[in-house]
Write an enzyme that holds these catalytic residues in place. Structure first.
Site, short mmCIF file in Angstrom:
data_model
loop_
_atom_site.label_atom_id
_atom_site.label_comp_id
_atom_site.label_asym_id
_atom_site.label_seq_id
_atom_site.Cartn_x
_atom_site.Cartn_y
_atom_site.Cartn_z
N GLN A 128 41.92 -16.16 -13.56
CA GLN A 128 42.67 -15.05 -14.16
C GLN A 128 42.83 -13.91 -13.18
O GLN A 128 41.85 -13.32 -12.73
CB GLN A 128 41.94 -14.57 -15.41
CG GLN A 128 42.56 -13.37 -16.10
CD GLN A 128 41.83 -13.01 -17.39
OE1 GLN A 128 41.15 -13.84 -17.98
NE2 GLN A 128 41.97 -11.79 -17.82
N GLU A 250 41.23 -15.01 -25.93
CA GLU A 250 39.90 -14.97 -25.31
C GLU A 250 38.81 -14.69 -26.34
O GLU A 250 37.68 -15.13 -26.18
CB GLU A 250 39.87 -13.89 -24.23
CG GLU A 250 38.57 -13.81 -23.46
CD GLU A 250 38.60 -12.79 -22.34
OE1 GLU A 250 37.79 -12.91 -21.41
OE2 GLU A 250 39.44 -11.87 -22.41
#
Length: 391
Positions: A128, A250
């Protein structure tokens, strides 16, 4: 009926894990996870691919995209049983739990066809690219830039900038990058969500050595790095909405596995307290009881908000688990006593599980959105209080 189906599924998952976590795989039980990503990476990658071969990756994805199409309750069951079995921590969380659902929601048909099968099969690993030296919790301050270059089918995004605290970038094949693609834009405007290959001359990955001795976080430098023009998720300039949607994934169902891990850590700490006599200390015993109550409340809150999250639920969850886990690390040091103060030889610490827990959990209230940012979100977006002045 649903409860019966879920219990039958729980038995299926439990039996499969009991059968397959044997032989060569049995030695890797309990390895990996936050602060321990350096443990048996190649073996855990092989295990993750073994899961994929038997249909146990991406279980919540739609069937037409290779998943099992499991209901929310069945996904809860799977993640709970996986954690209870002490199976090795999976290596493709960022691809399976974050990028995959984001592509399902915002990706083009071509992007789905290119990336989803390789995420499901664990043949490509992702990291990420959000945080920067001056854009950590204040993500809207992103300064990494990307511009289009070339014509027609030869058109590419050219990327320059730096990302930091990039988990597992040194082992990843691709990175999803939040970059500023509109010159002169500020804050949330003019950002795009790009998919970028890491194996190219314009990318340098530098591991960051942590207090724990590991290096799962990295700096990533882009100097004229390139990716195809069509590898932007959502419309150019609309990357903030895509990035925020990904952060919502997430905090999804997989966090329940995290709760099981926390419970296991607390149980082991109680055993340590009984073994070294600190359980007889009324103050420490009370702190252990408070930790148990906090864990029960935390799990109940996650289950309550999974199906119908209230405004601010993600920030509340992050504040709750991060502070609980940091406090557990501090409690572990108090229970371990003087033994907690020594580790290995200078310059090459050989940490035990409690020392590693204590050191790594110092970061829990920072990464993934600091406590300060989470409280600002709740104050401004939920309670409607005035925004914090910005210098």
């Amino acid at each position: 009926m649903s409860s019966t189906i879920d219990e039958e599924f729980r038995t299926e998952v439990r039996d499969w894990l009991a059968e397959h976590l044997s032989g060569e795989w049995a030695d890797y039980r309990g390895l990996g996870g936050p602060g321990r990503e350096h443990e048996a990476h190649e073996q855990r990658l092989a295990w993750n691919r073994h899961l994929a071969e038997h249909g146990w990756t991406c279980v919540g994805w739609p069937v037409e995209h290779g998943g099992r199409g499991l209901s929310l309750s069945q996904q809860v069951v799977f993640h709970e049983e996986y954690a209870l079995s002490r199976a090795p921590a999976r290596v493709n969380h960022l691809g399976e739990e974050l990028l995959g659902p984001t592509l399902l929601a915002y990706g083009t048909d071509e992007q789905k066809a290119q990336f989803l099968p390789r995420i499901k099969d664990v043949t490509e690993l992702w990291c990420q690219g959000y945080s920067e030296p001056n854009a950590g919790s204040d993500l809207a301050n992103v300064q990494t830039k990307a511009r289009l270059d070339g014509d027609g089918t030869e058109q590419h995004w050219v990327i320059d900038g730096q990302k930091v605290w990039t988990s597992d970038a040194h082992q990843a094949d691709w990175i999803f990058v939040l970059a500023r693609t509109e010159p002169g834009s500020q804050r949330h405007r003019g950002l795009s969500f790009l998919l970028v290959p890491l194996d190219q001359d314009g990318v340098e990955v530098r591991p960051i050595e942590q207090l724990t001795g590991g290096s799962e976080f990295n700096e990533v430098f882009f100097t004229g790095a390139r990716t195809a023009a069509d590898l932007v998720v959502g419309a150019p300039g609309q990357g903030w909405a895509v990035a925020m949607a990904l952060l919502g994934f997430e905090r999804g169902v997989s966090t329940l596995a995290q709760q099981v891990g926390f419970e296991r850590e607390l149980d082991a700490l109680v055993e340590l307290a009984r073994a070294n006599g600190t359980f007889d200390d009324p103050v420490l015993r009370d702190r252990l009881a408070q930790a148990k109550v906090g864990l029960v409340v935390m799990k109940a809150n996650v289950l309550r908000t999974l199906d119908d999250p209230a405004p601010g639920a993600e920030s509340i969850a992050k504040l709750t688990w991060a502070n609980w886990h940091r406090d557990l690390g501090e409690l572990a040091m108090a229970i371990a006593g003087p033994d907690a103060l020594t580790a290995g030889r200078p310059g090459a610490p050989d940490l035990d599980i409690w020392q590693r827990l204590f050191l790594f959990t110092r970061a829990d209230t920072i990464y993934g959105g600091s406590d300060e940012i989470q409280r600002n979100i709740l104050a401004e977006r939920v309670l409607g209080l005035p925004k914090e002045p910005r210098g």
